[in-house]
Design a protein around this motif. Structure first.
Motif, PDB file in Angstrom:
ATOM      1  N   GLU A  11      -4.659  12.455  10.878  1.00 42.36           N
ATOM      2  CA  GLU A  11      -5.556  11.828   9.805  1.00 42.36           C
ATOM      3  C   GLU A  11      -6.691  11.283   9.988  1.00 42.36           C
ATOM      4  O   GLU A  11      -6.537   9.812  10.223  1.00 42.36           O
ATOM      5  CB  GLU A  11      -4.565  11.121   8.484  1.00 42.36           C
ATOM      6  CG  GLU A  11      -5.437  11.373   7.659  1.00 42.36           C
ATOM      7  CD  GLU A  11      -5.600   9.492   6.722  1.00 42.36           C
ATOM      8  OE1 GLU A  11      -5.512   9.763   5.683  1.00 42.36           O
ATOM      9  OE2 GLU A  11      -5.045   8.620   7.436  1.00 42.36           O
ATOM     10  N   ASP A  59       0.567  -0.629   0.037  1.00 37.50           N
ATOM     11  CA  ASP A  59      -0.086  -0.332  -0.226  1.00 37.50           C
ATOM     12  C   ASP A  59       0.719   1.277   0.177  1.00 37.50           C
ATOM     13  O   ASP A  59       1.466   1.872   1.120  1.00 37.50           O
ATOM     14  CB  ASP A  59      -0.586   0.219   0.957  1.00 37.50           C
ATOM     15  CG  ASP A  59      -1.894   1.292   1.672  1.00 37.50           C
ATOM     16  OD1 ASP A  59      -1.618   2.240   0.169  1.00 37.50           O
ATOM     17  OD2 ASP A  59      -2.338   1.498   2.082  1.00 37.50           O
ATOM     18  N   HIS A  84      -1.619  12.393  -1.480  1.00 35.06           N
ATOM     19  CA  HIS A  84      -1.371  11.686  -2.828  1.00 35.06           C
ATOM     20  C   HIS A  84      -2.761  10.334  -2.436  1.00 35.06           C
ATOM     21  O   HIS A  84      -2.436   9.589  -2.901  1.00 35.06           O
ATOM     22  CB  HIS A  84      -0.448  10.745  -0.956  1.00 35.06           C
ATOM     23  CG  HIS A  84      -0.323  10.534  -0.054  1.00 35.06           C
ATOM     24  ND1 HIS A  84      -0.709  10.900   0.350  1.00 35.06           N
ATOM     25  CD2 HIS A  84      -0.965   8.526   0.458  1.00 35.06           C
ATOM     26  CE1 HIS A  84      -1.353  10.411   2.297  1.00 35.06           C
ATOM     27  NE2 HIS A  84      -0.980   8.720   1.693  1.00 35.06           N
ATOM     28  N   ASP A  85      -4.005  10.981  -1.824  1.00 38.29           N
ATOM     29  CA  ASP A  85      -5.436   9.467  -1.197  1.00 38.29           C
ATOM     30  C   ASP A  85      -5.815  10.512  -2.879  1.00 38.29           C
ATOM     31  O   ASP A  85      -7.354  10.006  -2.665  1.00 38.29           O
ATOM     32  CB  ASP A  85      -5.770   9.662  -0.198  1.00 38.29           C
ATOM     33  CG  ASP A  85      -4.947   8.733   0.665  1.00 38.29           C
ATOM     34  OD1 ASP A  85      -4.135   7.997   0.121  1.00 38.29           O
ATOM     35  OD2 ASP A  85      -4.285   8.592   1.746  1.00 38.29           O
ATOM     36  N   ASP A 111      -1.153   8.682  10.912  1.00 38.18           N
ATOM     37  CA  ASP A 111      -2.191   7.761   9.796  1.00 38.18           C
ATOM     38  C   ASP A 111      -3.287   7.541  10.278  1.00 38.18           C
ATOM     39  O   ASP A 111      -2.961   6.479  11.339  1.00 38.18           O
ATOM     40  CB  ASP A 111      -0.359   6.664   9.304  1.00 38.18           C
ATOM     41  CG  ASP A 111      -1.370   6.311   7.932  1.00 38.18           C
ATOM     42  OD1 ASP A 111      -1.932   6.983   6.888  1.00 38.18           O
ATOM     43  OD2 ASP A 111      -2.395   5.051   7.737  1.00 38.18           O
TER      44      ASP A 111
HETATM   45  C1  GLC Z   1      -4.446   7.058   4.778  1.00 35.83           C
HETATM   46  C2  GLC Z   1      -3.398   6.929   4.051  1.00 35.83           C
HETATM   47  C3  GLC Z   1      -3.711   6.531   2.712  1.00 35.83           C
HETATM   48  C4  GLC Z   1      -3.045   5.033   2.896  1.00 35.83           C
HETATM   49  C5  GLC Z   1      -4.144   4.115   4.588  1.00 35.83           C
HETATM   50  C6  GLC Z   1      -3.207   2.967   5.292  1.00 35.83           C
HETATM   51  O1  GLC Z   1      -4.991   6.978   4.656  1.00 35.83           O
HETATM   52  O2  GLC Z   1      -3.019   8.301   3.528  1.00 35.83           O
HETATM   53  O3  GLC Z   1      -2.028   5.900   2.159  1.00 35.83           O
HETATM   54  O4  GLC Z   1      -3.488   3.811   2.500  1.00 35.83           O
HETATM   55  O5  GLC Z   1      -3.964   5.717   5.565  1.00 35.83           O
HETATM   56  O6  GLC Z   1      -2.307   3.509   5.759  1.00 35.83           O
END
Ligand code: GLC
Length: 553
Positions: A276, A68, A336-337, A215
């Protein structure tokens, strides 16, 4: 002129900082292996410094099989050998600090990778062992344990449970992974996990790291009481305001962050963090409390359509929310998402971005000019707001989403796990174009790990450096002006037409954005900068201007 608040040693440096997100594997490749790396970042410090940013945030650079994009971490206290060494990291931090740039790293506490030493130990150990208790293992249901312990889905689909083969070769227990199967969730009820993450935070803080991006900060604590409750969707609407969702935003997650704050405060200046947390806006201030992470991402504008009314309300509401926790708000349009904002604004309202990507970006047709004008205007608007601004690598070049990556080249687990119905996030993670020509447009001396499109040269750093009015030049000038003007964290709305967002910052500094179709008059004063050309002295559609009543020194 207001004081520049970003002084060395200032514990409040983050409150109005411009933070530039680097996706390390796609920023700059220094050793021709197709992957961006840490020495690549160091080599571009002059570029970052010229941009005028206050900090960089590095997405994960840890050892990882990239199930990922690096958010599957094998070892939290090391660097992926393909990206460099700890010594390279130290050099990068030194170079950043010498350029007055702070460094954030990404901490991924909800899950490790399945290659983490602890997960390997857990697989080798017996059910009920201390090794298993670091993760979330459960017996299956049904006569043979063949049914997953609950109906929980994974973010990447379809299920959040994977069954393992025990050491004796028999099918055995199931483990939880809210994301890909390669990302087993930690058990945050286990004190060993709590202590280990504090060790990781200190490890990076001791190396000079200034801040942490946390995260999926809202997912760490789960209600695992039997029988496990049913959760069939992760939609935000299912996260109530009382903390009662079994998987997300539970009240006891905050104990973890109160513990982290104590670690941050061992340092001078205290280390900072940003959560986040995909939670209802009203719950966000809890993560941003001064005795917890201190700041939380506000993704509301990122999700808002191009509408003066929506922008106005979102801004007002988020300034209010941030003040509840005595934090400052964050403003984000890309990361990046998500599909890059130049692309989002170039597509009709309410378009389904997943479907658009599945058409290789053909249907509906992208209006490049509208997309870029609006992206520039929106960025100039958020740069004028009190609070910190997070920008994502490549947006300073006006990059669009790369929508036509071939199926065989896609890397995002969303693609395969989702049954090839969603292409996922690779289109915003394509390596940056530094030069107009050459192998991978200056990204590296070989092909890049994701293919770059033929239209990249017109957005390359080298090209934009030579063009007056380029997006890169606009970002540089705007960020420079912003640091000169940023004073008290206050904003005053100026009454305006319904399709206009107009506010004033201390010192008679106006920001005006025209969301409508007709050009509008600007207030009296000096136009310091505009996101596009003015029309007979007026502000045209899809444009922002900054005007000072008194001029800037
Ligand atoms: C967060 C990151 C994302 C990732 C997810 C799992 O949302 O920004 O890119 O896939 O966490 O770690």
């Amino acid at each position: 002129m207001a004081e520049n608040t970003f002084l060395a040693g200032d514990a409040n440096w983050w409150r109005q900082a411009v933070v530039y997100q680097i996706y390390p594997r796609s920023f700059k490749d220094s050793n021709a292996d197709g992957l961006g790396d840490i020495p690549g970042i160091t080599s571009k410090m002059a570029y970052l410094s010229h941009l005028g940013i206050d900090a960089v945030w590095l997405s994960p650079f840890y050892p990882s099989a990239l199930a990922d994009g690096g958010y599957d971490v094998d070892d939290y206290r090391n660097i992926d050998p393909r990206l460099g060494t700890l010594a390279d990291f130290d050099d990068m931090v030194d170079a950043a600090h010498s350029a007055d740039i702070r460094v954030f790293v990404d901490i991924v506490p909800n899950h490790s990778s399945n290659r983490h030493a602890w997960f390997k130990d857990a697989l080798a150990a017996a059910p009920g062992s201390p090794e298993r208790a670091r993760y979330i293992f459960r017996d299956g249901k049904g006569v043979m344990g063949e049914i997953p312990p609950s109906d929980w889905p994974s973010h990447f689909g379809p299920t959040a449970w994977t069954r393992i083969t025990e050491a004796d070769g028999e099918l055995g227990q199931w483990y939880l992974h809210l994301f890909a199967p390669e990302q087993p969730d930690f058990n945050w009820d286990n004190p060993e996990i709590i202590e280990d993450f504090k060790t990781t935070l200190r490890f990076w803080a001791d190396r000079g790291v200034d801040g942490f991006r946390v995260d999926v900060a809202h997912a760490l604590k789960k209600d695992m009481s039997e029988p496990l409750p049913s959760v069939t969707s992760f939609a935000m609407e299912n996260i109530p305001l009382d903390g009662s969702n079994p998987l997300f935003d539970r009240d006891d997650v905050h104990e973890i962050y109160r513990g982290w704050r104590k670690v941050f405060n061992e340092y001078d200046p205290p280390r900072v963090a940003v959560a986040e947390a995909w939670v209802p806006a009203e719950r966000r201030p809890q993560y941003a409390r001064a005795d917890e992470l201190g700041q939380a991402f506000n993704f509301d504008l990122l999700g808002a359509p191009w509408s003066a009314k929506k922008f106005h309300h979102t801004i007002e509401f988020n300034i209010h929310l941030a003040s509840k926790s005595k934090s400052s708000s964050t403003w984000v349009l890309s990361n990046h998402d998500v599909v890059r904002h130049a692309t989002r604004y170039g597509l009709p309202k309410k378009v389904d971005f997943d479907k658009w990507l599945m058409s290789d970006g053909k249907v509906p047709e992208l209006d490049l000019q509208q997309g870029l004008s609006r992206a520039r205007a929106a960025t100039m608007l958020i740069m004028a707001l009190p609070g910190s601004t997070y920008i994502y690598q490549g947006e300073e070049l006006g990059l669009f989403e790369v929508a036509n990556i071939h199926d065989a080249d896609l890397q995002d687990p969303m693609w395969l796990r989702g049954g090839k119905t969603r292409k996922g996030r690779d289109g915003c993670r394509v390596p940056l174009p530094w030069t107009k020509a050459g192998s991978s447009f200056g990204f590296g001396e070989g092909p890049s790990h994701l293919p770059q499109p033929a239209w990249f040269p017109a957005y390359a750093v080298e090209f934009e450096e030579s063009q007056s009015g380029s997006t890169l030049k606009m970002y540089r000038e705007m960020i420079h002006l912003r640091t000169q003007l940023q004073g008290a964290e206050t904003l005053e709305w100026v009454h305006s037409r319904s399709k206009v967002v107009h506010f004033m910052r201390p010192g008679g500094w106006h920001s005006i954005t025209n969301f409508g179709k007709k050009a509008v008059k600007l207030p009296a004063g000096n136009v310091m900068i505009s996101s596009g050309p003015l029309l007979d002295g007026k502000l045209p559609a899809n444009t922002t201007a900054w005007v000072t009543e008194h001029g800037v020194e």
